[in-house]
Write an enzyme that holds these catalytic residues in place. Structure first.
Site, PDB file in Angstrom:
ATOM      1  CB  SER A   1      22.524  12.478  -2.617  1.00 18.04           C
ATOM      2  OG  SER A   1      21.185  11.629  -2.565  1.00 18.04           O
ATOM      3  CG  ASN A   2      18.152  14.043   2.913  1.00 17.57           C
ATOM      4  OD1 ASN A   2      18.531  15.188   3.195  1.00 17.57           O
ATOM      5  ND2 ASN A   2      17.115  13.261   3.130  1.00 17.57           N
TER       6      ASN A   2
ATOM      7  CG  HIS B   1       9.305  13.909  -3.012  1.00 22.01           C
ATOM      8  ND1 HIS B   1       9.821  14.111  -4.323  1.00 22.01           N
ATOM      9  CD2 HIS B   1      10.381  13.062  -2.406  1.00 22.01           C
ATOM     10  CE1 HIS B   1      11.054  13.515  -4.317  1.00 22.01           C
ATOM     11  NE2 HIS B   1      11.236  12.691  -3.240  1.00 22.01           N
TER      12      HIS B   1
END
EC number: 3.1.-.-
Length: 559
Positions: A230-231, A365
């Protein structure tokens, strides 16, 4: 004056499993619905999801689920939630398409169709509250933050984000919108904390793209790239570098095909050349220096696949002399030991390992500077640090104090804590159920502490089984005790121990058979207690002891 409550059902004092409730008057807004992958001590558990008890009890008040992005920590628990609470789901186009994959795989929710696509310009008026969105930068396109506009100010949920001044257009943050929300007035900010304690600067994605290209360009053999499916930003960088270096890409991994097809269909992933991909069967037609194997999956899966490739147990691929294994994801603390072991296995197989984090800090993040910038742009009255272990939440709180937010206005919560805004003040006001719900196979929540304890004991000291057949009518043992052990001792080398254990079981059974008040439960418990003491005295181990008492009703023939 609005009646407002904020309740985290997950995502605090832990990484992953993001799910937060905002209550405004009688309406409940669910922000994300994620899962987390289990740590090592949760033996055999597949995933962990939030406890939906409170939402099920108040299902008629839930107006919808609002999703920030398409990673499992934000959408993974959605199928389990929709089984219990049938409400609309809102998210960006890619997020909704990825959410549909999980929802439609679940038999109980595969007919669910109440999805609604939003973008950063969408505003949804629910009467007492208007829900809006703003673009953020993360490792997957179509990531957004969420705002709930109330009569006393905005409640803002950032979702996963970072600030990258060099981000490509598809991943850029809408700074102007964030500043505008700040000017409107922010009552409470729920902001991610997973990088709050690490002040090391995070590399921009353009720097990472250059690093990926240089690594691929200068390696002369085959390259096996391991990453999280999913990256999508990292996947795009690998595809671009492969094209520029005239290499073909072989795709593996269970989840990758669905995710890449979905992203390409929505133009969220660009294929530099239609002939870039080849199948595993076609690999033999190309020399190793023209091949990239892209091994992806959910967190942890690519690393385990690398181990199978290195030790020869992978179904199709094997690491060869001259291969480069390129790990393009930063392992979590729980995975660091596994990655180190994997490196050792790969080197033994003749390969070389390189991690993208060897030369730079890579993360999707926010770092401390990003968190403080978000605080200065939004200027919230109250801060609720989320998504991180306690130390990370505490580090975020310290950063907030440096920007001028008083400590009394910062709430480090536990799962289920109720924060209530009343009479112009936010305070804690009780709690709701918010235990971990464990998913094991098709079982949801049927594994508890007792089962986990037994699994732990089995993994450490094994099992000891005593089988005996009795005839209660004649008060006799029909078949002498048979002892079986797994994971406790090697039976052939412990004959005396086995014989003594069998004699002890015979003695206990005969004693109970002579008792006029014979009880099965007392007999089994007596066997467990006596054997447990004896085995511990002899071995200093405590296996799981399983007495199996069978009854024969057959009368013995007289000679």
């Amino acid at each position: 004056m609005s009646n407002i409550k904020i309740i985290p059902l997950g995502g605090v004092r832990e990484n992953g499993k993001n799910m937060y409730i905002a209550e405004v008057e009688d309406d409940i807004y669910v922000l994300d619905c994620g899962l987390k992958y289990p740590e090592n001590e949760l033996l055999g558990i597949d995933t962990v999801i939030p406890d939906f008890t409170y939402l099920v009890e108040n299902a008629d008040r839930v107006v919808g689920v609002f999703l920030t992005h398409g990673h499992a920590d934000a959408i993974g628990a959605l199928p389990y939630f929709l089984e219990k609470v049938d409400v609309p789901v809102f998210g960006t186009k890619l997020t909704i398409e990825l959410a549909k994959i999980g929802v439609q795989k679940n038999d109980a929710t595969k007919k669910f169709r109440d999805f609604h696509i939003i973008d950063e310009h969408t505003e949804i008026d629910f009467g007492t509250t208007t829900v809006g969105f703003f673009r953020t930068t993360h490792s997957i396109p179509d990531s957004v933050g969420i705002t709930l506009k109330t009569s006393v100010g905005n409640i803002v949920y950032t979702g996963d984000f970072k600030f990258d001044q060099a981000a490509v257009p598809m991943y850029q943050t809408d700074f102007a919108r964030i500043a505008e929300i700040g000017k409107e007035g922010v009552l409470a900010l729920l902001s991610t904390s997973s990088n709050a304690e690490n002040a090391t600067p995070v590399a921009s994605e353009r720097q990472i793209a250059d690093e990926v290209y240089d690594t691929i360009k200068y390696w002369e053999g085959r390259i096996i790239v391991a990453g999280v499916a999913s990256n999508l930003q990292r996947v795009q960088q690998v595809l671009n570098a492969a094209y520029r270096c005239n290499r073909k890409v072989v795709l593996t991994g269970q989840d990758f095909g669905r995710i890449i097809r979905t992203a390409m269909k929505l133009n969220k992933l660009e294929l530099p050349d239609e002939d870039l991909f080849i199948t595993q069967k076609e690999m033999k037609n190309y020399p190793p220096e023209e091949i990239i194997v892209l091994e992806t999956g959910r967190m942890g899966e690519p690393i385990k696949s690398l181990q199978r490739m290195a030790n020869g147990s992978h179904r199709t691929l094997r690491i060869q002399e001259g291969d480069l294994v390129y790990i393009t994801t930063t392992p979590t603390t729980a995975m660091e030991t596994t990655v180190a072991k994997t490196e050792d296995i790969v080197f033994r197989a003749g390969g070389t390992v390189k991690q993208i984090s060897d030369n730079m800090r890579v993360s999707g993040h926010a770092n401390p500077d990003d968190l403080q910038l978000m605080l200065n742009l939004l200027k919230p009255k109250y801060l609720i640090p989320i998504q991180g272990e306690y130390r990370q939440l505490a580090a975020h709180a310290q950063l907030a104090q440096l920007t001028g937010i008083p400590l009394k206005n910062i709430f480090i919560t536990a799962r289920g804590d109720i924060l209530e805004y009343k009479n112009g003040q936010m305070s804690q006001a009780g709690s709701v159920p918010a235990e971990n719900v464990l998913i094991d196979g098709i079982g949801v929540g049927d594994i508890g502490n007792i089962v986990l304890r037994d699994r732990k004991i089995l993994s450490e000291d094994g099992i000891f089984i005593a089988v005996v057949t009795i005839n209660r009518r004649e008060k006799k043992i029909v078949s002498a005790p048979q002892i079986t052990s797994r994971g406790f001792v090697y039976v052939k080398a412990s004959r005396d121990l086995i014989r003594e254990s069998a004699d002890m079981v015979s003695e206990i059974v005969e004693k109970h058979l002579q008792d006029d008040e014979f009880e099965w439960s007392k007999l089994k418990q007596d066997i467990r207690d006596r054997l447990s003491r004896y085995l511990f005295e002899q071995t200093k181990r405590r296996p799981v002891i399983l007495p199996v008492i069978m009854e024969s009703s057959q009368r013995q023939k007289r000679k």
